[in-house]
Scaffold this motif. Structure first.
Motif, PDB file in Angstrom:
ATOM      1  N   LEU A   4       0.831  -1.200   0.000  1.00 49.23           N
ATOM      2  CA  LEU A   4       0.000   0.000   0.000  1.00 49.23           C
ATOM      3  C   LEU A   4       0.872   1.260   0.000  1.00 49.23           C
ATOM      4  O   LEU A   4       0.561   2.254  -0.681  1.00 49.23           O
ATOM      5  N   LEU A   5       1.947   1.243   0.782  1.00 47.58           N
ATOM      6  CA  LEU A   5       2.866   2.384   0.819  1.00 47.58           C
ATOM      7  C   LEU A   5       3.498   2.626  -0.558  1.00 47.58           C
ATOM      8  O   LEU A   5       3.651   3.768  -1.015  1.00 47.58           O
ATOM      9  N   SER A   6       3.895   1.535  -1.199  1.00 51.46           N
ATOM     10  CA  SER A   6       4.522   1.684  -2.525  1.00 51.46           C
ATOM     11  C   SER A   6       3.536   2.289  -3.522  1.00 51.46           C
ATOM     12  O   SER A   6       3.915   3.131  -4.363  1.00 51.46           O
ATOM     13  N   GLN A   7       2.260   1.902  -3.441  1.00 51.33           N
ATOM     14  CA  GLN A   7       1.251   2.450  -4.348  1.00 51.33           C
ATOM     15  C   GLN A   7       0.995   3.924  -4.061  1.00 51.33           C
ATOM     16  O   GLN A   7       0.808   4.735  -4.984  1.00 51.33           O
ATOM     17  N   ALA A   8       0.995   4.281  -2.767  1.00 54.09           N
ATOM     18  CA  ALA A   8       0.794   5.690  -2.412  1.00 54.09           C
ATOM     19  C   ALA A   8       1.927   6.560  -2.945  1.00 54.09           C
ATOM     20  O   ALA A   8       1.704   7.694  -3.416  1.00 54.09           O
ATOM     21  N   ILE A   9       3.143   6.019  -2.903  1.00 53.32           N
ATOM     22  CA  ILE A   9       4.302   6.788  -3.379  1.00 53.32           C
ATOM     23  C   ILE A   9       4.307   6.891  -4.897  1.00 53.32           C
ATOM     24  O   ILE A   9       4.428   7.987  -5.477  1.00 53.32           O
ATOM     25  N   ASP A  10       4.181   5.751  -5.579  1.00 52.59           N
ATOM     26  CA  ASP A  10       4.308   5.749  -7.031  1.00 52.59           C
ATOM     27  C   ASP A  10       3.101   6.388  -7.724  1.00 52.59           C
ATOM     28  O   ASP A  10       3.250   7.154  -8.686  1.00 52.59           O
ATOM     29  N   ARG A  11       1.881   6.116  -7.259  1.00 52.50           N
ATOM     30  CA  ARG A  11       0.681   6.602  -7.956  1.00 52.50           C
ATOM     31  C   ARG A  11       0.205   7.955  -7.417  1.00 52.50           C
ATOM     32  O   ARG A  11      -0.469   8.699  -8.112  1.00 52.50           O
ATOM     33  N   GLY A  12       0.544   8.230  -6.143  1.00 55.72           N
ATOM     34  CA  GLY A  12       0.101   9.500  -5.582  1.00 55.72           C
ATOM     35  C   GLY A  12       1.174  10.555  -5.620  1.00 55.72           C
ATOM     36  O   GLY A  12       1.057  11.560  -6.329  1.00 55.72           O
ATOM     37  N   LEU A  13       2.254  10.315  -4.858  1.00 52.66           N
ATOM     38  CA  LEU A  13       3.339  11.306  -4.817  1.00 52.66           C
ATOM     39  C   LEU A  13       4.053  11.409  -6.152  1.00 52.66           C
ATOM     40  O   LEU A  13       4.332  12.514  -6.661  1.00 52.66           O
ATOM     41  N   GLY A  14       4.376  10.275  -6.755  1.00 52.23           N
ATOM     42  CA  GLY A  14       5.148  10.291  -7.998  1.00 52.23           C
ATOM     43  C   GLY A  14       4.425  10.991  -9.113  1.00 52.23           C
ATOM     44  O   GLY A  14       5.041  11.691  -9.932  1.00 52.23           O
ATOM     45  N   GLN A  15       3.128  10.836  -9.222  1.00 54.04           N
ATOM     46  CA  GLN A  15       2.351  11.422 -10.305  1.00 54.04           C
ATOM     47  C   GLN A  15       1.621  12.696  -9.865  1.00 54.04           C
ATOM     48  O   GLN A  15       0.797  13.246 -10.613  1.00 54.04           O
ATOM     49  N   ARG A  16       1.888  13.153  -8.599  1.00 51.41           N
ATOM     50  CA  ARG A  16       1.294  14.383  -8.063  1.00 51.41           C
ATOM     51  C   ARG A  16      -0.237  14.377  -8.206  1.00 51.41           C
ATOM     52  O   ARG A  16      -0.850  15.321  -8.728  1.00 51.41           O
ATOM     53  N   ARG A  17      -0.837  13.319  -7.726  1.00 47.48           N
ATOM     54  CA  ARG A  17      -2.296  13.188  -7.771  1.00 47.48           C
ATOM     55  C   ARG A  17      -2.805  13.094  -6.324  1.00 47.48           C
ATOM     56  O   ARG A  17      -2.805  12.016  -5.726  1.00 47.48           O
ATOM     57  N   PRO A  18      -3.261  14.243  -5.754  1.00 53.65           N
ATOM     58  CA  PRO A  18      -3.663  14.269  -4.343  1.00 53.65           C
ATOM     59  C   PRO A  18      -4.783  13.281  -4.011  1.00 53.65           C
ATOM     60  O   PRO A  18      -4.761  12.630  -2.958  1.00 53.65           O
ATOM     61  N   GLU A  19      -5.787  13.197  -4.897  1.00 54.34           N
ATOM     62  CA  GLU A  19      -6.913  12.311  -4.578  1.00 54.34           C
ATOM     63  C   GLU A  19      -6.468  10.849  -4.508  1.00 54.34           C
ATOM     64  O   GLU A  19      -6.931  10.072  -3.677  1.00 54.34           O
ATOM     65  N   THR A  20      -5.543  10.460  -5.401  1.00 61.01           N
ATOM     66  CA  THR A  20      -5.018   9.093  -5.355  1.00 61.01           C
ATOM     67  C   THR A  20      -4.184   8.865  -4.100  1.00 61.01           C
ATOM     68  O   THR A  20      -4.265   7.817  -3.450  1.00 61.01           O
ATOM     69  N   LEU A  21      -3.390   9.894  -3.729  1.00 62.68           N
ATOM     70  CA  LEU A  21      -2.577   9.789  -2.512  1.00 62.68           C
ATOM     71  C   LEU A  21      -3.461   9.637  -1.288  1.00 62.68           C
ATOM     72  O   LEU A  21      -3.183   8.807  -0.409  1.00 62.68           O
ATOM     73  N   ILE A  22      -4.542  10.423  -1.243  1.00 64.21           N
ATOM     74  CA  ILE A  22      -5.464  10.331  -0.091  1.00 64.21           C
ATOM     75  C   ILE A  22      -6.106   8.945  -0.027  1.00 64.21           C
ATOM     76  O   ILE A  22      -6.244   8.348   1.045  1.00 64.21           O
TER      77      ILE A  22
END
Length: 519
Positions: A4-22
């Motif tokens: 889950l952490l890896s997905q939050a980093i790659d899909r949220g932080l990496g792609q700068r998508r706040p809703e995905t990060l949340i």
């Protein structure tokens, strides 16, 4: 959680998508709360599992000990039973960890290996190869722990038996002045056990050190490889965090597997002792019917015969010889004795126990009012209790409501002996076999017991192992034993007149001048 952490980093932080990060952060929070709840449930369930295993084992041990009954102290030492009940059952309970967290650790290891394989086959191979390496490092140590633990456990049972014997006979040791000698021997044996325990602890400490240290080394190797792959662009930042998380999580199951192996090793040692105890054969209860009425007992090994309605005495220089005769006549252990011409070991045990009572010198006394102690397993009847107490000359112990502590600790040695005799007389068995019932009382009380015992047992068979002249003089038949066999039979006065060895035996107890005058 690492996934889950890896997905939050790659899909949220990496792609700068706040809703995905949340969303992935919420998933991390939910997983954390779920993990905490499962952790509480796991702790509770494992505690129940350990307690259930220990208490079920203890229940089996207690049930088997009860079924063995009077045969128990003849087959295993009291110290061994104490060690099983106090130490072994809980060691077995702890070994049940392998059925919960042990299995869970293996599953966690397999799941993490699969997840790592999807990320990096090289890291998955390293992880899968880690357990065999740990097994090669820790396995020989566990074998040494088991061998040393078996030696320690054997010595522990022997030392516990010595302690129980010393505590049981403390008053006697104080009277004889032998407590210092026993204390010195106990200290010496205790020191040897302590040194052996140090050797067990030395090996166990290496298991503990490797259990804590090797997973850390294992973690460092995997992280080093993952960092090199990330630097080479083969892993993303999220995958590197995931690998670190997977490997960090692996430290726990690897550590648990090592300590489960340690617990199982110690549990096997304990379980072998429990299984050996549970394997002690029970006495056969079924058999032929007993004689219809009072019948004679005969022991072919010693030549002793005891007729119904007679007071028979066994006198010998070695009390153990007479005690062995009583055990055979009472059907304890192997016996060739007969009852009315039928071998005792062929007669239903319950019928033998109901009609032949062996009153042992050191029979246990339980904590109860005196009337309950005297009545034993029966419902107390006050008049019958009073008669038994009077016949055993135990009136000085107290009234029927006088409390008796466990083991008769609040009574003198003579009082305990007379309470045991009163309990045997209360049962009014068809045949009473009593070992040294007056050895702890003074001459005046001994003479009173001899007279009242003969009167109380009139019309019923009684066999008494004794060297008391007062009891011997009251006996209808006296068997003089030499090396465990009947050397002469007759009345007390007949034997004094015709058997020099018997005269010397009585003189040693009664006083030489009185014995010569009686002869």
């Amino acid at each position: 959680m690492p996934y889950l952490l890896s997905q939050a980093i790659d899909r949220g932080l990496g792609q700068r998508r706040p809703e995905t990060l949340i969303a992935w952060t919420a998933a991390v929070l939910l997983a954390g709360v779920t993990s905490a709840g499962l952790g509480i449930m796991r702790h509770r369930s494992m505690t129940k599992l350990r307690l259930a295993a220990a208490l079920r084992t203890a229940d089996l041990v207690m049930t088997h000990a009860t079924r063995l009954g009077a045969a128990l102290p003849r087959r295993v030492t009291s110290g061994e039973v104490v060690t099983i009940g106090i130490a072994d059952v809980w060691t077995i309970g702890r070994a049940m960890n392998v059925g919960g967290v042990g299995v869970a650790s293996v599953l966690a290891y397999a799941v993490v290996a699969v997840l790592l394989f999807r990320t990096s086959p090289l890291l998955a191979v390293v992880v899968l190869a880690g357990v065999p390496v740990l097994a090669l490092a820790v396995g020989p140590l566990l074998a040494r722990v088991q061998a040393a633990g078996a030696r320690y456990r054997k010595r522990q049972g022997a030392l516990a038996a010595q302690l129980v014997d010393v505590v049981t006979g403390l008053r006697i040791l104080n009277g004889l002045g032998g407590k210092e000698g026993h204390l010195a021997r106990y200290r010496g044996n205790s020191a040897e056990l302590r040194d052996l325990g140090y050797r067990v602890g030395r090996v166990s400490s290496w298991v503990g050190a490797l259990g804590e240290g090797l997973p850390g080394v294992f973690l460092a190797v995997v992280i080093w490889l993952a960092a090199r792959q990330a630097a080479a662009g083969e892993l993303t930042a999220g995958e590197l965090v995931a690998v670190y998380g997977y490997t960090a999580v692996l430290v726990i199951p690897v550590n648990v597997m090592i300590f489960c192996g340690f617990d199982v090793t110690r549990g096997l040692v304990a379980a072998r002792h429990v299984v050996a105890f549970l394997g002690l054969p029970l006495e056969e209860t079924a058999g032929e019917p007993a004689p219809a009425g009072p019948a004679a007992l005969h022991d072919p090994v010693s030549g002793v015969s005891a007729g119904p309605g007679l007071l028979t005495a066994l006198a010998g220089a070695r009390p153990a010889d007479a005690a062995a005769v009583l055990e055979r006549l009472g059907r304890y252990g192997h016996t060739d004795a007969t009852w009315g011409g039928v071998r005792l070991d062929r007669i239903a045990r319950d019928e033998v126990r109901a009609r032949i009572l062996v009153a042992e010198h050191e029979a246990d006394l339980f904590a109860d009012p005196l009337r309950e102690v005297v009545a034993g397993r029966d419902t107390p009847r006050d008049e019958r209790v009073r008669e038994a107490i009077e016949s055993a000359v135990a009136h000085d112990v107290g009234g029927p409501d006088h409390p008796v502590e466990w083991g008769g600790r609040n009574l003198s040695g003579g009082q305990r002996q007379r309470v045991r005799l009163a309990r045997a007389l209360y049962q009014r068995p068809e045949m009473l076999l009593a070992a040294e019932p007056t050895s702890a009382v003074d001459a005046h009380t001994e003479a009173a017991i001899a007279g009242r015992l003969a009167a109380a047992r009139a019309g019923r068979g009684t066999v008494v192992a004794t060297t008391s002249p007062a009891l011997l003089d009251r006996a209808d038949v006296v068997h003089y034993l030499v090396d465990g066999r009947v050397a002469a039979t007759g009345s007390h006065r007949e034997l004094l007149s015709t058997v020099p060895g018997y005269v010397r035996l009585v003189a040693r107890v009664f006083g030489e001048d009185e014995a010569v005058d009686a002869a």
